[in-house]
Design a protein around this motif. Sequence first.
Motif, PDB file in Angstrom:
ATOM      1  N   SER A  89      51.283 -13.310 -29.482  1.00 46.29           N
ATOM      2  CA  SER A  89      51.061 -11.461 -28.337  1.00 46.29           C
ATOM      3  C   SER A  89      50.536 -10.502 -29.713  1.00 46.29           C
ATOM      4  N   VAL A  90      49.894  -9.110 -28.750  1.00 45.76           N
ATOM      5  CA  VAL A  90      49.721  -8.639 -29.338  1.00 45.76           C
ATOM      6  C   VAL A  90      50.975  -7.559 -28.631  1.00 45.76           C
ATOM      7  N   ARG A  91      51.066  -6.229 -29.107  1.00 42.25           N
ATOM      8  CA  ARG A  91      52.267  -5.453 -28.663  1.00 42.25           C
ATOM      9  C   ARG A  91      51.655  -4.181 -28.658  1.00 42.25           C
ATOM     10  N   CYS A  92      51.737  -3.559 -28.520  1.00 41.68           N
ATOM     11  CA  CYS A  92      51.164  -1.581 -28.722  1.00 41.68           C
ATOM     12  C   CYS A  92      51.289  -0.435 -28.420  1.00 41.68           C
ATOM     13  N   ILE A  93      52.263   0.374 -28.965  1.00 42.76           N
ATOM     14  CA  ILE A  93      53.187   1.520 -28.169  1.00 42.76           C
ATOM     15  C   ILE A  93      51.924   2.706 -28.694  1.00 42.76           C
ATOM     16  N   VAL A  94      51.453   2.961 -26.985  1.00 43.01           N
ATOM     17  CA  VAL A  94      50.142   4.037 -26.993  1.00 43.01           C
ATOM     18  C   VAL A  94      50.404   5.152 -26.675  1.00 43.01           C
ATOM     19  N   SER A  95      51.892   5.394 -26.262  1.00 37.23           N
ATOM     20  CA  SER A  95      52.382   7.069 -26.090  1.00 37.23           C
ATOM     21  C   SER A  95      53.816   6.475 -26.561  1.00 37.23           C
ATOM     22  N   SER A  96      54.056   7.234 -27.511  1.00 35.18           N
ATOM     23  CA  SER A  96      56.074   6.832 -27.332  1.00 35.18           C
ATOM     24  C   SER A  96      57.161   8.157 -26.902  1.00 35.18           C
ATOM     25  N   ARG A  97      55.697   9.362 -26.386  1.00 33.91           N
ATOM     26  CA  ARG A  97      56.538  10.570 -25.340  1.00 33.91           C
ATOM     27  C   ARG A  97      56.798   9.813 -24.533  1.00 33.91           C
ATOM     28  N   HIS A  98      55.369   9.710 -23.813  1.00 35.85           N
ATOM     29  CA  HIS A  98      55.731   8.748 -22.543  1.00 35.85           C
ATOM     30  C   HIS A  98      56.216   8.007 -21.913  1.00 35.85           C
ATOM     31  N   ASN A  99      56.534   6.943 -23.041  1.00 35.00           N
ATOM     32  CA  ASN A  99      56.922   5.224 -23.191  1.00 35.00           C
ATOM     33  C   ASN A  99      55.616   4.601 -22.296  1.00 35.00           C
ATOM     34  N   ARG A 100      54.424   4.730 -22.951  1.00 32.82           N
ATOM     35  CA  ARG A 100      53.641   4.165 -22.119  1.00 32.82           C
ATOM     36  C   ARG A 100      53.162   2.385 -23.194  1.00 32.82           C
ATOM     37  N   LEU A 101      53.816   1.100 -23.284  1.00 35.42           N
ATOM     38  CA  LEU A 101      53.252   0.081 -24.427  1.00 35.42           C
ATOM     39  C   LEU A 101      52.477  -0.948 -23.421  1.00 35.42           C
ATOM     40  N   ILE A 157      51.753  -7.432 -34.059  1.00 38.58           N
ATOM     41  CA  ILE A 157      51.227  -9.140 -33.552  1.00 38.58           C
ATOM     42  C   ILE A 157      53.024  -9.811 -34.060  1.00 38.58           C
ATOM     43  N   THR A 158      53.328 -10.365 -32.580  1.00 46.21           N
ATOM     44  CA  THR A 158      54.279 -10.703 -32.267  1.00 46.21           C
ATOM     45  C   THR A 158      53.766 -12.952 -32.283  1.00 46.21           C
ATOM     46  N   VAL A 159      55.000 -13.170 -33.193  1.00 41.74           N
ATOM     47  CA  VAL A 159      54.617 -15.208 -33.345  1.00 41.74           C
ATOM     48  C   VAL A 159      55.643 -15.513 -33.128  1.00 41.74           C
ATOM     49  N   GLY A 160      55.917 -16.394 -32.167  1.00 40.08           N
ATOM     50  CA  GLY A 160      57.525 -16.752 -32.482  1.00 40.08           C
ATOM     51  C   GLY A 160      57.972 -15.685 -31.423  1.00 40.08           C
ATOM     52  N   GLU A 161      59.362 -15.692 -32.665  1.00 37.07           N
ATOM     53  CA  GLU A 161      60.029 -14.057 -32.341  1.00 37.07           C
ATOM     54  C   GLU A 161      59.793 -13.707 -33.897  1.00 37.07           C
ATOM     55  N   SER A 162      59.056 -13.505 -34.704  1.00 40.89           N
ATOM     56  CA  SER A 162      58.234 -13.016 -35.844  1.00 40.89           C
ATOM     57  C   SER A 162      57.839 -11.901 -35.350  1.00 40.89           C
ATOM     58  N   MET A 163      57.845 -10.869 -36.037  1.00 40.15           N
ATOM     59  CA  MET A 163      56.553  -9.527 -35.726  1.00 40.15           C
ATOM     60  C   MET A 163      56.041  -9.209 -37.059  1.00 40.15           C
ATOM     61  N   PHE A 164      54.566  -9.015 -37.077  1.00 41.32           N
ATOM     62  CA  PHE A 164      54.039  -8.480 -37.908  1.00 41.32           C
ATOM     63  C   PHE A 164      53.386  -6.875 -37.977  1.00 41.32           C
ATOM     64  N   ASN A 165      52.974  -6.322 -39.164  1.00 44.67           N
ATOM     65  CA  ASN A 165      52.097  -5.406 -38.616  1.00 44.67           C
ATOM     66  C   ASN A 165      50.712  -5.442 -38.839  1.00 44.67           C
ATOM     67  N   SER A 166      49.893  -5.197 -37.945  1.00 39.79           N
ATOM     68  CA  SER A 166      48.001  -5.346 -38.456  1.00 39.79           C
ATOM     69  C   SER A 166      47.763  -3.699 -38.647  1.00 39.79           C
ATOM     70  N   SER A 167      46.441  -4.375 -39.627  1.00 40.91           N
ATOM     71  CA  SER A 167      45.395  -3.219 -39.878  1.00 40.91           C
ATOM     72  C   SER A 167      44.632  -2.622 -39.012  1.00 40.91           C
ATOM     73  N   MET A 168      44.248  -1.973 -39.577  1.00 41.33           N
ATOM     74  CA  MET A 168      43.283  -0.961 -38.194  1.00 41.33           C
ATOM     75  C   MET A 168      42.538  -0.703 -39.255  1.00 41.33           C
ATOM     76  N   VAL A 169      41.411  -1.656 -38.746  1.00 41.01           N
ATOM     77  CA  VAL A 169      40.243  -1.651 -39.315  1.00 41.01           C
ATOM     78  C   VAL A 169      38.727  -0.642 -39.260  1.00 41.01           C
ATOM     79  N   TYR A 184      43.376  -5.366 -37.232  1.00 41.60           N
ATOM     80  CA  TYR A 184      42.960  -7.143 -37.989  1.00 41.60           C
ATOM     81  C   TYR A 184      43.878  -7.484 -38.412  1.00 41.60           C
ATOM     82  N   TYR A 185      44.642  -9.327 -38.033  1.00 41.56           N
ATOM     83  CA  TYR A 185      45.123  -9.683 -38.396  1.00 41.56           C
ATOM     84  C   TYR A 185      45.583 -10.619 -39.139  1.00 41.56           C
ATOM     85  N   LYS A 186      45.670 -10.993 -40.533  1.00 39.43           N
ATOM     86  CA  LYS A 186      45.324 -12.055 -41.019  1.00 39.43           C
ATOM     87  C   LYS A 186      47.217 -13.544 -41.314  1.00 39.43           C
ATOM     88  N   LEU A 187      47.200 -14.463 -40.823  1.00 43.88           N
ATOM     89  CA  LEU A 187      48.703 -14.923 -41.066  1.00 43.88           C
ATOM     90  C   LEU A 187      48.376 -16.304 -42.329  1.00 43.88           C
TER      91      LEU A 187
END
Length: 281
Positions: free
Chosen positions: A191-203, A150-162, A176-179
Amino acid sequence: MAAFYIASTAKVFWQLGQEVIELGKPLILQCTILGLDYIPKDKSRQWTGEINNRLFTFNGVSTCPSNYTEILEPPKTFKIYFNSTSIYNLNCPYSCRVGTMFDEKFLTVNESNFVYMPTARTTKLIESYNGSYMLNFNIEKVYPKPTCHITVGESMFNSSMVTEQKQGFLYNITYYYKLSKETQYCGEYLSVRCIVSSRHNRLYNYTVGQLKQCQSGKNSHATAVIVAVCVAIPALLVILLLVSNIHSICKRKKLDENNTRYHAVSLDTDTKAVSLHIQHT
């Protein structure tokens, strides 16, 4: 004898003819003859496969040209080209054959050869404010399992898979994410940024929106005071103007009374009558 030995050691081998498989895009399987310098012209070529082991192509002739065709690449290779990949093309057996030689195996999807990207249509958000900002971020269909931040402004936080579920070989995942310190990020864009496949560089990037503007109690009190002052000043000016107008009217009336004078200007000696003349000045 040597020719017979070479022929007996020849074999065919098929493999994926592209780096990554994606649904809705072409699928290519490649068959190569090994142990010979070329595919013998007197030997037939064919592709079969899927659940019913159906025939796709025979010597370059397709049983359904609108869906798949053979591509011959001399001297040693021929391919089958599917126009659009569906889930029915995956995790099932395929066989390529030259004469009596064949290679049959499963086309199995894994993290090294298959990617299914999420879209805005398969993404759902649930936001809530209860002393802190909370976000549930659900991706209905994705492969492989992504890592999301999760990106808030210029800060990035990890999210938890529930939660995690499988739909066939696709994943349905909720993050799930709590600020907790929401007041530090009032009005910032999230905004949300997900790395789907680092092998194939899919974001995958998803813009959530702007956090609510928030104010402390002190700021709220100051704002209320400012509003009250802004309302009181015009009202006070109106009252002062009204008082000034009333004072002016009274003063003018008093002056009018003071300027009225009475004078005895004549005496009739015969009748003993006095004539009074009123003069306004």
